[in-house]
Design a protein around this motif. Structure first.
Motif, PDB file in Angstrom:
ATOM      1  N   GLY A  28       0.781  -1.227   0.000  1.00  0.00           N
ATOM      2  CA  GLY A  28       0.000   0.000   0.000  1.00  0.00           C
ATOM      3  C   GLY A  28       0.810   1.273   0.000  1.00  0.00           C
ATOM      4  O   GLY A  28       0.288   2.356  -0.281  1.00  0.00           O
ATOM      5  N   TYR A  29       2.104   1.169   0.308  1.00  0.00           N
ATOM      6  CA  TYR A  29       2.934   2.379   0.351  1.00  0.00           C
ATOM      7  C   TYR A  29       4.253   2.206  -0.405  1.00  0.00           C
ATOM      8  O   TYR A  29       4.494   2.884  -1.394  1.00  0.00           O
ATOM      9  CB  TYR A  29       3.199   2.798   1.805  1.00  0.00           C
ATOM     10  N   MET A  30       5.098   1.317   0.067  1.00  0.00           N
ATOM     11  CA  MET A  30       6.460   1.196  -0.484  1.00  0.00           C
ATOM     12  C   MET A  30       6.475   0.874  -1.982  1.00  0.00           C
ATOM     13  O   MET A  30       7.172   1.537  -2.749  1.00  0.00           O
ATOM     14  CB  MET A  30       7.250   0.130   0.274  1.00  0.00           C
ATOM     15  N   ALA A  31       5.737  -0.135  -2.393  1.00  0.00           N
ATOM     16  CA  ALA A  31       5.776  -0.582  -3.790  1.00  0.00           C
ATOM     17  C   ALA A  31       5.236   0.467  -4.755  1.00  0.00           C
ATOM     18  O   ALA A  31       5.507   0.390  -5.954  1.00  0.00           O
ATOM     19  CB  ALA A  31       5.007  -1.885  -3.942  1.00  0.00           C
ATOM     20  N   LYS A  32       4.518   1.444  -4.247  1.00  0.00           N
ATOM     21  CA  LYS A  32       3.951   2.498  -5.093  1.00  0.00           C
ATOM     22  C   LYS A  32       4.881   3.695  -5.248  1.00  0.00           C
ATOM     23  O   LYS A  32       4.580   4.620  -5.985  1.00  0.00           O
ATOM     24  CB  LYS A  32       2.617   2.962  -4.509  1.00  0.00           C
ATOM     25  N   ARG A  33       6.001   3.699  -4.551  1.00  0.00           N
ATOM     26  CA  ARG A  33       6.913   4.833  -4.576  1.00  0.00           C
ATOM     27  C   ARG A  33       7.861   4.752  -5.770  1.00  0.00           C
ATOM     28  O   ARG A  33       8.328   3.655  -6.131  1.00  0.00           O
ATOM     29  CB  ARG A  33       7.770   4.889  -3.302  1.00  0.00           C
ATOM     30  N   PRO A  34       8.181   5.906  -6.366  1.00  0.00           N
ATOM     31  CA  PRO A  34       9.141   5.919  -7.481  1.00  0.00           C
ATOM     32  C   PRO A  34      10.497   5.363  -7.039  1.00  0.00           C
ATOM     33  O   PRO A  34      10.976   5.668  -5.948  1.00  0.00           O
ATOM     34  CB  PRO A  34       9.272   7.410  -7.815  1.00  0.00           C
ATOM     35  N   GLY A  35      11.067   4.520  -7.877  1.00  0.00           N
ATOM     36  CA  GLY A  35      12.396   3.979  -7.613  1.00  0.00           C
ATOM     37  C   GLY A  35      12.430   2.743  -6.736  1.00  0.00           C
ATOM     38  O   GLY A  35      13.492   2.167  -6.523  1.00  0.00           O
ATOM     39  N   PHE A  36      11.281   2.312  -6.228  1.00  0.00           N
ATOM     40  CA  PHE A  36      11.245   1.095  -5.404  1.00  0.00           C
ATOM     41  C   PHE A  36      11.566  -0.097  -6.288  1.00  0.00           C
ATOM     42  O   PHE A  36      10.977  -0.274  -7.350  1.00  0.00           O
ATOM     43  CB  PHE A  36       9.860   0.922  -4.780  1.00  0.00           C
ATOM     44  N   LEU A  37      12.511  -0.932  -5.848  1.00  0.00           N
ATOM     45  CA  LEU A  37      12.878  -2.120  -6.605  1.00  0.00           C
ATOM     46  C   LEU A  37      12.428  -3.400  -5.917  1.00  0.00           C
ATOM     47  O   LEU A  37      11.825  -4.261  -6.557  1.00  0.00           O
ATOM     48  CB  LEU A  37      14.395  -2.154  -6.831  1.00  0.00           C
ATOM     49  N   SER A  38      12.738  -3.535  -4.632  1.00  0.00           N
ATOM     50  CA  SER A  38      12.336  -4.740  -3.911  1.00  0.00           C
ATOM     51  C   SER A  38      12.501  -4.516  -2.415  1.00  0.00           C
ATOM     52  O   SER A  38      13.155  -3.569  -1.979  1.00  0.00           O
ATOM     53  CB  SER A  38      13.162  -5.957  -4.343  1.00  0.00           C
ATOM     54  N   ARG A  39      11.901  -5.434  -1.652  1.00  0.00           N
ATOM     55  CA  ARG A  39      11.943  -5.339  -0.189  1.00  0.00           C
ATOM     56  C   ARG A  39      11.816  -6.732   0.379  1.00  0.00           C
ATOM     57  O   ARG A  39      11.038  -7.539  -0.125  1.00  0.00           O
ATOM     58  CB  ARG A  39      10.778  -4.466   0.274  1.00  0.00           C
ATOM     59  N   GLU A  40      12.588  -7.012   1.406  1.00  0.00           N
ATOM     60  CA  GLU A  40      12.438  -8.281   2.115  1.00  0.00           C
ATOM     61  C   GLU A  40      12.489  -8.025   3.612  1.00  0.00           C
ATOM     62  O   GLU A  40      13.128  -7.090   4.075  1.00  0.00           O
ATOM     63  CB  GLU A  40      13.472  -9.310   1.692  1.00  0.00           C
ATOM     64  N   VAL A  41      11.780  -8.864   4.344  1.00  0.00           N
ATOM     65  CA  VAL A  41      11.714  -8.749   5.795  1.00  0.00           C
ATOM     66  C   VAL A  41      12.066 -10.103   6.386  1.00  0.00           C
ATOM     67  O   VAL A  41      11.527 -11.130   5.976  1.00  0.00           O
ATOM     68  CB  VAL A  41      10.300  -8.326   6.259  1.00  0.00           C
ATOM     69  N   THR A  42      12.993 -10.094   7.354  1.00  0.00           N
ATOM     70  CA  THR A  42      13.400 -11.322   8.023  1.00  0.00           C
ATOM     71  C   THR A  42      13.286 -11.125   9.529  1.00  0.00           C
ATOM     72  O   THR A  42      13.192  -9.992  10.009  1.00  0.00           O
ATOM     73  CB  THR A  42      14.846 -11.700   7.651  1.00  0.00           C
ATOM     74  N   ARG A  43      13.299 -12.225  10.252  1.00  0.00           N
ATOM     75  CA  ARG A  43      13.194 -12.159  11.716  1.00  0.00           C
ATOM     76  C   ARG A  43      14.148 -13.169  12.341  1.00  0.00           C
ATOM     77  O   ARG A  43      14.201 -14.333  11.932  1.00  0.00           O
ATOM     78  CB  ARG A  43      11.767 -12.473  12.138  1.00  0.00           C
ATOM     79  N   SER A  44      14.897 -12.717  13.348  1.00  0.00           N
ATOM     80  CA  SER A  44      15.828 -13.600  14.045  1.00  0.00           C
ATOM     81  C   SER A  44      15.087 -14.423  15.096  1.00  0.00           C
ATOM     82  O   SER A  44      13.946 -14.115  15.455  1.00  0.00           O
ATOM     83  CB  SER A  44      16.936 -12.788  14.721  1.00  0.00           C
ATOM     84  N   GLU A  45      15.758 -15.433  15.621  1.00  0.00           N
ATOM     85  CA  GLU A  45      15.185 -16.243  16.697  1.00  0.00           C
ATOM     86  C   GLU A  45      14.934 -15.413  17.945  1.00  0.00           C
ATOM     87  O   GLU A  45      14.068 -15.735  18.749  1.00  0.00           O
ATOM     88  CB  GLU A  45      16.108 -17.414  17.021  1.00  0.00           C
ATOM     89  N   GLU A  46      15.686 -14.316  18.107  1.00  0.00           N
ATOM     90  CA  GLU A  46      15.542 -13.444  19.273  1.00  0.00           C
ATOM     91  C   GLU A  46      14.430 -12.413  19.092  1.00  0.00           C
ATOM     92  O   GLU A  46      14.193 -11.588  19.981  1.00  0.00           O
ATOM     93  CB  GLU A  46      16.862 -12.712  19.565  1.00  0.00           C
ATOM     94  N   GLY A  47      13.761 -12.427  17.936  1.00  0.00           N
ATOM     95  CA  GLY A  47      12.652 -11.511  17.700  1.00  0.00           C
ATOM     96  C   GLY A  47      13.032 -10.181  17.090  1.00  0.00           C
ATOM     97  O   GLY A  47      12.216  -9.268  17.022  1.00  0.00           O
ATOM     98  N   GLU A  48      14.270 -10.064  16.614  1.00  0.00           N
ATOM     99  CA  GLU A  48      14.667  -8.834  15.928  1.00  0.00           C
ATOM    100  C   GLU A  48      14.334  -8.968  14.441  1.00  0.00           C
ATOM    101  O   GLU A  48      14.600 -10.001  13.828  1.00  0.00           O
ATOM    102  CB  GLU A  48      16.159  -8.568  16.086  1.00  0.00           C
ATOM    103  N   PHE A  49      13.756  -7.918  13.875  1.00  0.00           N
ATOM    104  CA  PHE A  49      13.417  -7.891  12.460  1.00  0.00           C
ATOM    105  C   PHE A  49      14.504  -7.149  11.694  1.00  0.00           C
ATOM    106  O   PHE A  49      15.105  -6.205  12.205  1.00  0.00           O
ATOM    107  CB  PHE A  49      12.074  -7.184  12.242  1.00  0.00           C
ATOM    108  N   LEU A  50      14.718  -7.565  10.463  1.00  0.00           N
ATOM    109  CA  LEU A  50      15.628  -6.896   9.547  1.00  0.00           C
ATOM    110  C   LEU A  50      14.870  -6.675   8.250  1.00  0.00           C
ATOM    111  O   LEU A  50      14.384  -7.629   7.635  1.00  0.00           O
ATOM    112  CB  LEU A  50      16.875  -7.727   9.283  1.00  0.00           C
TER     113      LEU A  50
END
Length: 97
Positions: free
Chosen positions: A30-52
């Motif tokens: 709804g936001y990122m993919a509609k922005r000019p110049g957006f190429l890709s995005r990934e989201v990961t999560r560690s076992e400790e609950g930290e997101f990247l």
């Protein structure tokens, strides 16, 4: 030259990871993919609950323009409310090849 942004964070106490995944999907489509110049995005999560989150942009200017509006955009407010702001660490990198 393309730009890579990274953001690491944890969720606010009591925020459900499954609910956050829905909020994240809403922000991406709804936001990122509609922005000019957006190429890709990934989201990961560690076992400790930290997101990247890793976002690829066509140019640093595209990243700047999107981030300038990100914190005030209606589409991002629920997502932002779920993030523990005290844990946020971000970075920006120029892609080598």
């Amino acid at each position: 030259m393309s730009t890579v942004e990274t953001v690491r964070f944890k969720l606010t106490p009591g925020t459900d990871a499954e609910e956050f995944a829905r909020l994240d999907e809403k922000v991406e489509t709804g936001y990122m993919a509609k922005r000019p110049g957006f190429l890709s995005r990934e989201v990961t999560r560690s076992e400790e609950g930290e997101f990247l989150v890793i976002v690829h942009w066509a140019t640093p200017e595209d990243a700047d323009a999107t981030m300038q509006g990100f914190f005030g955009a209606p589409e991002t407010q629920d997502f932002l409310a779920a993030i523990d702001k005290s844990t946020v660490v971000s970075g920006r990198y120029a892609r080598l090849s």
